[in-house]
Design an enzyme around this catalytic site. Sequence first.
Site, PDB file in Angstrom:
ATOM      1  CB  ALA A   1     -28.551  28.142  10.898  1.00  0.00           C
TER       2      ALA A   1
ATOM      3  CG  ASN B   1     -24.796  34.609   6.324  1.00  0.00           C
ATOM      4  OD1 ASN B   1     -23.922  35.336   5.893  1.00  0.00           O
ATOM      5  ND2 ASN B   1     -26.018  35.016   6.582  1.00  0.00           N
TER       6      ASN B   1
ATOM      7  CG  HIS C   1     -28.893  24.309   5.883  1.00  0.00           C
ATOM      8  ND1 HIS C   1     -29.066  25.182   4.839  1.00  0.00           N
ATOM      9  CD2 HIS C   1     -29.192  25.014   6.996  1.00  0.00           C
ATOM     10  CE1 HIS C   1     -29.443  26.351   5.302  1.00  0.00           C
ATOM     11  NE2 HIS C   1     -29.533  26.286   6.614  1.00  0.00           N
TER      12      HIS C   1
END
EC number: 1.4.1.21
Length: 267
Positions: free
Chosen positions: A120, A188, A218
């Site tokens: 992601a 992750n 992010h």
Amino acid sequence: MKRIGIAGFGTIGRVVARHIENSDLPLALAAVSAGDRTRAEAAMAQLARPVPVVDTAELVALSDVIVDSAPTAAFRDIAEATLCAGKTLVTVSGAALMQWPGAAGFARDHGGRIILATGALLGIDAVRAAAIGSIHSVTMVTRKPVKSLIKADHVVRNGIDLTEIDEPLKIFEGSAREGAIAFPANVNVAAALGLAGTGPDQTRLEIWADPALTRNTHRIIVDSDSARFELAIENIPTDENPGTGRITAQSIVAALHDLVSPIRIGT
Ligand SMILES: NC(=O)C1=CN([C@@H]2O[C@H](COP(=O)(O)OP(=O)(O)OC[C@H]3O[C@@H](n4cnc5c(N)ncnc54)[C@H](O)[C@@H]3O)[C@@H](O)[C@H]2O)C=CC1
Ligand SMILES: O=C([O-])CC(=O)C(=O)O
């Protein structure tokens, strides 16, 4: 034709299976493994061409490539079984891979291979290229909606009450290694960024719970002797698992395409 086995038939595993089923590339779904076999068999019945639900050993025996989409805690068993058979593991469990410093040596010794898909995140290609030269700093700032973080171990263990917050709250600041250990199912991607660049201990991470957000976001800021870049991604959470962005399963599918496609775009 590459036979693909999926370890973990949950949010990500089911989407990957559907894509393989509909793909016109030489990829075939061979089998899946599951934590809850009954639930997995019920989900399997939704596929046009169901495959068996088996244990890890049989999954490895039936497949050329294993997609690991099981929880972080199951990673090591699945990875070792795959590599011992000299096969390829495609995973997004960056947090688990980061905690296995001997992974590359183990894979090499057994003639296997580990592919950590981008998952992601974005920019892993540029970070890897920058790391060929010298990287001065890598920082990642993760902001997630409350529902994506509320069940995270670190939040529960430390009694952090996110139910009443009405403005963004920083719930973690430290290295990517510390963050990935504290939030194994949520960042992750920070571990992957660390492994791609200056290492998980040198990569800085902040995690914010933001009640105004509906997406998992992010931002990465990289400074190096070849380029400076800031990149941001806003991930639409899956309905089944708000901590998991929709793009994660698609990143795995793209990695599978790279295994069989005559042209590869990007590093
Ligand atoms: N790098 C990235 O961008 C991302 C990585 N992830 C990671 O991907 C993994 C899967 O995520 P989701 O599909 O959202 O989780 P999920 O919880 O929806 O699915 C996991 C499935 O694995 C099954 N399972 C449990 N133990 C197992 C075992 N020993 N062997 C095989 N299957 C087992 C569970 O029953 C469940 O169906 C997690 O490790 C998560 O941390 C998730 C989202 C993003
Ligand atoms: O990295 C992860 O495990 C999940 C994540 O942050 C996202 O889906 O945005």
